[in-house]
Design an enzyme around this catalytic site. Structure first.
Site, PDB file in Angstrom:
ATOM      1  N   TYR A  86       0.854  -1.199   0.000  1.00 24.93           N
ATOM      2  CA  TYR A  86       0.000   0.000   0.000  1.00 24.93           C
ATOM      3  C   TYR A  86       0.889   1.249   0.000  1.00 24.93           C
ATOM      4  O   TYR A  86       0.724   2.152  -0.820  1.00 24.93           O
ATOM      5  CB  TYR A  86      -0.905  -0.010   1.242  1.00 24.93           C
ATOM      6  CG  TYR A  86      -1.859   1.164   1.308  1.00 24.93           C
ATOM      7  CD1 TYR A  86      -1.455   2.368   1.891  1.00 24.93           C
ATOM      8  CD2 TYR A  86      -3.131   1.107   0.747  1.00 24.93           C
ATOM      9  CE1 TYR A  86      -2.315   3.460   1.942  1.00 24.93           C
ATOM     10  CE2 TYR A  86      -3.990   2.197   0.792  1.00 24.93           C
ATOM     11  CZ  TYR A  86      -3.573   3.363   1.387  1.00 24.93           C
ATOM     12  OH  TYR A  86      -4.410   4.454   1.419  1.00 24.93           O
ATOM     13  N   ASP A  87       1.882   1.260   0.918  1.00 29.10           N
ATOM     14  CA  ASP A  87       2.757   2.445   1.034  1.00 29.10           C
ATOM     15  C   ASP A  87       3.552   2.668  -0.253  1.00 29.10           C
ATOM     16  O   ASP A  87       3.736   3.803  -0.697  1.00 29.10           O
ATOM     17  CB  ASP A  87       3.723   2.255   2.219  1.00 29.10           C
ATOM     18  CG  ASP A  87       2.967   2.273   3.550  1.00 29.10           C
ATOM     19  OD1 ASP A  87       3.513   1.824   4.563  1.00 29.10           O
ATOM     20  OD2 ASP A  87       1.780   2.721   3.535  1.00 29.10           O
ATOM     21  N   LEU A  93     -31.955  13.222  19.949  1.00 28.35           N
ATOM     22  CA  LEU A  93     -32.798  12.083  20.325  1.00 28.35           C
ATOM     23  C   LEU A  93     -33.329  12.288  21.734  1.00 28.35           C
ATOM     24  O   LEU A  93     -32.611  12.790  22.600  1.00 28.35           O
ATOM     25  CB  LEU A  93     -31.955  10.801  20.315  1.00 28.35           C
ATOM     26  CG  LEU A  93     -31.673  10.166  18.968  1.00 28.35           C
ATOM     27  CD1 LEU A  93     -30.556   9.144  19.095  1.00 28.35           C
ATOM     28  CD2 LEU A  93     -32.931   9.505  18.416  1.00 28.35           C
ATOM     29  N   LYS A 144     -25.485   3.154  20.048  1.00 27.70           N
ATOM     30  CA  LYS A 144     -25.399   4.616  20.046  1.00 27.70           C
ATOM     31  C   LYS A 144     -23.915   4.982  20.177  1.00 27.70           C
ATOM     32  O   LYS A 144     -23.360   4.988  21.269  1.00 27.70           O
ATOM     33  CB  LYS A 144     -26.215   5.220  21.184  1.00 27.70           C
ATOM     34  CG  LYS A 144     -26.303   6.745  21.102  1.00 27.70           C
ATOM     35  CD  LYS A 144     -27.339   7.320  22.079  1.00 27.70           C
ATOM     36  CE  LYS A 144     -27.457   8.834  21.905  1.00 27.70           C
ATOM     37  NZ  LYS A 144     -26.180   9.567  22.120  1.00 27.70           N
ATOM     38  N   LYS A 159     -30.292   5.024  27.272  1.00 31.42           N
ATOM     39  CA  LYS A 159     -28.947   5.361  27.750  1.00 31.42           C
ATOM     40  C   LYS A 159     -28.513   4.372  28.832  1.00 31.42           C
ATOM     41  O   LYS A 159     -29.310   4.042  29.720  1.00 31.42           O
ATOM     42  CB  LYS A 159     -28.948   6.785  28.333  1.00 31.42           C
ATOM     43  CG  LYS A 159     -29.328   7.860  27.352  1.00 31.42           C
ATOM     44  CD  LYS A 159     -28.235   8.088  26.300  1.00 31.42           C
ATOM     45  CE  LYS A 159     -27.028   8.738  26.864  1.00 31.42           C
ATOM     46  NZ  LYS A 159     -26.830  10.155  26.567  1.00 31.42           N
ATOM     47  N   GLU A 172     -29.763   0.135  16.989  1.00 30.47           N
ATOM     48  CA  GLU A 172     -28.382   0.466  16.626  1.00 30.47           C
ATOM     49  C   GLU A 172     -27.590   0.819  17.881  1.00 30.47           C
ATOM     50  O   GLU A 172     -28.150   1.385  18.830  1.00 30.47           O
ATOM     51  CB  GLU A 172     -28.363   1.679  15.678  1.00 30.47           C
ATOM     52  CG  GLU A 172     -29.131   1.463  14.390  1.00 30.47           C
ATOM     53  CD  GLU A 172     -29.222   2.729  13.544  1.00 30.47           C
ATOM     54  OE1 GLU A 172     -28.625   3.757  13.930  1.00 30.47           O
ATOM     55  OE2 GLU A 172     -29.900   2.684  12.504  1.00 30.47           O
TER      56      GLU A 172
END
Ligand SMILES: NC(=O)c1c(N)nc(OC2CCCC2)nc1O[C@@H]1CCC[C@@H]1O
Length: 321
Positions: A33-34, A80, A110, A305, A108
């Site tokens: 890659y480099d 939210l 958080k 939460k 999902e």
């Protein structure tokens, strides 16, 4: 010959970037890659007029602004509402199920970072902006370009916006604070503050060294591109080359949502990034539209939460910016 070689290397490096930073599954060695990046930079050095905004060489930063310009979001970036226990989760579900008895949810993680809006024009990243006050944010394009999991081009003609969270992985955070401690500089209190501090740098070379990453989780025009559910919208942006969170789960009822919350409460410490809860969204986009919003938060999504962690602070951890 040289111009063709430049185009060939750009294609290769963008593909390798995608495999390494989005799929987390590199197919070439760092050395290879480099070597290609060096060859790219030497051709661009010899022919600066050939440098394009989507060249992989733009990922290393080097742009220094003297101030941030403001960006007005075409659609408000909402925050939210929060809930903190199973009873409040049931209340959220009861309220929705009154209108939509067959509602299903998408859960999902958080991500504990900072919200970002990415706007593409004719397949190129036009700009990236912070949420700001929800209506006006700061243009952080120069720093967004250094986040290697964020594609500089997508296969989409016309305007396209996608939103998500920029975050600093725990590994990057620990390394950054180790360097700052060695240099006798103030430490960042947590990865969220470190990520916010990094994207607010005027010099993108600094942001490029902070090991930032991003998960995308929202397509404001999902319905317009033919999605009927939020899960379809997530699959759509994943196909476009965006990084979405692999733990996301569709839940048929609130019992499954609660099971997911308990499971992630257990797994939280093992994740390579910090999360501060679980976001529960109504999956059906039409239901979202009909349920609407209050002043600044959707009625169709809520954030559960986690209880505040036992904060055990050592002296050095409380010396922070
Ligand atoms: N932090 C997150 O991981 C997250 C998420 N997974 N999904 C959403 O959905 C948006 C869409 C409509 C309202 C909130 N928001 C998130 O974070 C929000 C953004 C701004 C305030 C919260 O951090």
């Amino acid at each position: 010959m040289t111009f063709e070689r430049l185009e060939e290397i750009k294609k290769l490096l963008n593909e390798y970037n995608y495999q390494y930073y989005v799929l987390d599954n590199p197919t070439v060695s760092d050395q290879e890659y480099d070597r290609l990046m060096q060859e790219l930079q030497s051709i661009e050095m010899a022919h600066p007029e050939w440098i394009t905004a989507d060249s992989p060489s733009q990922r290393v930063g080097g742009q220094v602004l003297d101030s941030f310009t403001k960006v007005t979001h075409q659609r408000m970036m909402l925050s939210l509402g929060n809930i903190f226990n199973e009873d409040e989760l049931r209340e959220f579900d009861d309220r929705i199920r009154e209108t939509y008895p067959n509602v299903e949810y998408v859960c999902e993680l958080k991500i504990d970072g900072l919200a970002v809006s990415l706007v593409y024009a004719d397949g190129h990243l036009d700009y990236g902006a912070t949420r700001g006050d929800g209506t006006v944010g700061e243009d952080i394009t120069h720093n967004v370009k250094t986040i290697k999991s964020i594609p500089l081009t997508i296969d989409y003609d016309g305007d396209f916006e996608v939103r998500g969270e920029i975050y600093m992985p725990k590994k990057s955070f620990n390394e950054l604070n180790r360097q700052r401690e060695e240099a006798g500089e103030a430490l960042f209190a947590n990865p969220r503050n470190a990520a916010a501090g990094s994207v607010r740098q005027l010099d993108s070379t600094i942001a490029a060294k902070r090991g930032l990453d991003a998960f995308l989780y929202m397509v404001p025009t999902a319905a317009e591109v033919g999605c009927t559910t939020h899960k379809e919208a997530l699959d759509y942006i994943k196909k476009l080359g965006f990084k979405t969170n692999p733990m996301t789960r569709v839940c048929q009822n609130i019992q499954e949502v609660w099971a997911f919350i308990l499971e992630m409460t257990e797994k939280r410490q093992t994740l390579p990034y910090e999360i501060d809860g679980i976001v529960i969204k109504v999956n059906n986009l039409e239901y979202q539209e009909r349920l609407g919003y209050t002043a600044k938060v959707p009625k169709w999504a809520i954030a559960y939460k986690f209880p505040a962690e036992e904060v055990v602070t050592k002296l050095k951890d409380i010396i922070f910016t």
